[in-house]
Write a protein that holds these residues in place. Structure first.
Motif: not given
Length: 476
Positions: A48-61
DNA sequence: ACTTAAAATG
C-alpha cells in the motif's frame, strides 16, 4: 538491492525515475497481494505504501490524471487495499478542469465504499476536488456532512465559495468559522482581489493586521495576494500599501522569490513606476516565465516597447519557454511600436515554432496591431478570417483605432455592434459619439447622447494625470 | 516514512 524505504525515498526526491522504479517493483513481484517477495530485504514492507508513493510521484511529475488513476486501478486489480493516504493524492490528480468530473466522482464512490470517508484529509481533498470542477453544491454537501470539520476543510470550503465568486457567502462562512488562520485570511483576500473587489481585499488585510493577540506572520501567499490587490486598485493609497509590503520584505531580508518578484513588478508597473520594476526584476533570484512576462508587460505598457522586445530575446537566451501570456506582451509591444510585420511574424511563429494555439486575446492584439498602424481594412479582413467569433475586446481594439484614424464609416458599424454586445459600457458610447462629432455628424452624436440618457448610462467623471505624472508625484 | 487548505504575468 537497497531496502525498499531507501528506494522510495529516492523516488520522492527524483520523481523523474518513476518508470524505472515502477518497473522494478512490478518485476520483483512486489506490487501484488500477497507480494511474491522475491527480494528478502523487502520482507515486511507494505505494498500500500509503495502504491501511495508511486501515485504521489505521478503528481510531482505533473503527469496527466490518468497516470495516477492507472496505478490506482492496478492497485485495486492486485488486491492491494488503499488507505487514508491514498485518496487525497487521487483527488488532487483529478481536480483539474481538463479531467472529466465523472472520473473524480467514481474515485469518490470508491472512497465511500472503502469506508475511509471519516478521514479529514480525504474529505478536505474531496471538497477541493468538487469546487475545482465547478460543482459547488457537492463541495458544500461533502463539507456539511462532516461531523467535525477541521480547519483545513473549512479553508477548502471557503476557497470553494471564493472560486465560485460567491463572496457574500464566503464572508458569512468566514465570520462563522470557529478557527481562522493565515490561510483562511489569504483565501478570502485573494477571493476579493480575483473578483475585482480590490478595495475590500486591502480592507481585509488591514483588519488582519489590526487583530490583537497572536504575532502576525504574513507568508508569501498573503503578501502576493495583497500585492495583486494593490496593483489593480487605481488609487495612490494602494501604491503606498504596496511600497510598505516591499519595505517589509526588504527589512526581513526575505529573498525575492518568483512569486513575490512577479507580484511586485506587476504592482509597480500598474502604478507607472517602471524604475522600480527594473530593480525588482533584477533582484528576483529565481525568475520564472511569469516574472519575465510581467517585466515585458511593464515595459510595453510604460512606453518602452523596444526594450520589451529586447527582453523577449534575452528570455529565450536564458532558455525559458514563452507561453500564451508572453505573446500577449510581445504583440502589445509590437502594436505600440507600429511594428506590423514583426508582430505578424511572431503571431505566425507562435503556433509554428512554439506550438501555442492563439486565444481571443492574441487575435485582439493582432487587430490592435493592424488597426493602430492604420491598416483598418486588413484588420477587418483578419477578423473575418479568424477561427473564433470576435468578442467585444477584439471589436474594441478596432473601434479605438477607428477613432484615432477618424474612420467614421467603419467606426459607425463596429460601434453599433459593440453597443449591442455591451449596452451597459459607457466607454463604447463615448467613442462612437466622438467619432460622429469628429466627422461633423452632429445629429448622430446627439442621438447617442439621448440614448445614453434614456438608458441612464453615466459617463465616469474625468480626471487627468498628465501634468505631474499619475499621482502628481515625481516619477522615479 | 505516504495524505489536506492559500499566491503571481493576460
Amino acid at each position: 538491492m537497497p531496502c525498499l524505504e531507501l528506494l522510495l525515498q529516492y523516488l520522492h526526491n527524483h520523481p523523474c525515475k518513476l518508470p524505472q522504479i515502477h518497473a522494478l517493483l512490478i518485476t520483483s513481484g512486489f506490487l501484488q497481494s500477497p507480494p511474491r517477495r522475491l527480494i528478502p530485504m523487502w520482507q515486511g514492507s507494505s505494498p500500500t505504501f509503495s502504491y501511495n508513493c508511486l501515485i504521489r510521484a505521478c503528481l510531482r511529475r505533473r503527469d496527466p490524471p490518468d497516470a495516477s488513476l492507472r496505478i490506482f486501478a492496478q492497485m485495486l486489480a492486485h488486491g492491494v487495499r488503499p488507505n487514508r493516504h491514498t485518496f487525497p493524492s487521487l483527488f488532487k490528480a483529478v481536480a483539474t478542469t481538463d479531467s472529466s468530473p465523472s472520473t473524480g466522482r467514481s474515485v469518490h464512490s470508491q472512497a465511500l465504499r472503502r469506508g475511509i470517508i471519516l478521514d479529514d484529509f480525504t474529505n478536505c481533498s474531496i471538497v477541493d476536488f468538487y469546487s475545482r470542477v465547478g460543482d459547488l453544491s457537492s463541495a458544500r454537501k461533502t463539507f456539511d456532512e462532516m461531523i467535525q470539520p477541521d480547519l483545513a476543510s473549512g479553508n477548502s470550503m471557503l476557497h470553494a465559495l471564493c472560486l465560485h465568486g460567491d463572496l457574500a457567502s464566503a464572508l458569512v462562512f468566514f465570520e462563522s468559522m470557529v478557527d481562522r488562520d493565515v490561510i483562511s485570511w489569504t483565501s478570502l483576500i485573494s477571493g476579493y482581489a480575483r473578483n475585482g473587489r480590490f478595495d475590500e481585499a486591502i480592507g481585509l488585510f488591514r483588519r488582519w493586521i489590526m487583530q490583537k493577540g497572536l504575532p502576525l506572520r504574513p507568508n508569501e501567499a498573503m503578501l502576493v495576494s495583497v500585492l495583486s490587490a494593490c496593483a489593480n486598485l487605481d488609487d495612490f493609497r494602494a501604491l503606498f500599501y504596496g511600497l510598505e509590503i516591499h519595505g517589509y520584505i526588504v527589512r526581513n531580508e526575505a529573498p525575492l522569490t518568483a512569486f513575490l518578484g512577479t507580484a511586485l513588478v506587476d504592482m509597480y508597473s500598474k502604478h507607472g513606476y517602471l524604475g522600480y520594476c527594473t530593480n525588482v526584476f533584477e533582484a528576483t533570484v529565481e525568475k520564472e516565465v511569469c516574472t519575465w512576462n510581467a517585466m515585458m508587460s511593464a515595459l510595453a505598457g510604460n512606453g518602452k516597447a523596444a526594450e520589451a522586445l529586447h527582453l523577449f530575446d534575452q528570455m529565450r537566451v536564458a532558455g525559458l519557454q514563452p507561453n500564451h501570456i508572453t505573446f500577449v506582451a510581445l504583440l502589445t509591444a509590437c502594436a505600440r511600436q507600429k511594428l506590423v510585420d514583426l508582430g505578424l511574424k511572431w503571431f505566425k511563429l507562435m503556433t509554428s515554432e512554439f506550438g501555442l494555439v492563439p486565444l481571443m486575446e492574441h487575435y485582439g492584439c493582432v487587430v490592435d496591431l493592424l488597426a493602430k498602424a492604420g491598416f483598418i481594412k486588413e484588420a477587418i479582413q483578419f477578423i473575418r478570417r479568424m477561427p473564433l467569433q470576435a468578442d467585444a475586446s477584439v471589436l474594441g481594439a478596432l473601434l479605438g483605432a477607428c477613432k484615432v484614424h477618424e474612420n467614421a464609416q467603419v467606426g459607425d458599424d463596429v460601434g453599433k455592434q459593440l453597443i449591442s454586445l455591451q449596452p451597459w459600457h459607457s466607454g463604447r458610447y463615448m467613442i462612437l459619439r466622438n467619432i460622429y462629432a469628429a466627422s461633423g455628424r452632429w445629429d448622430d452624436a446627439a442621438g447617442i447622447k439621448n440614448a445614453m440618457e434614456k438608458l441612464s448610462i453615466k459617463k465616469p467623471t474625468g480626471h487627468s494625470w498628465v501634468v505631474y505624472g499619475k499621482y502628481g508625484l515625481r516619477q522615479h
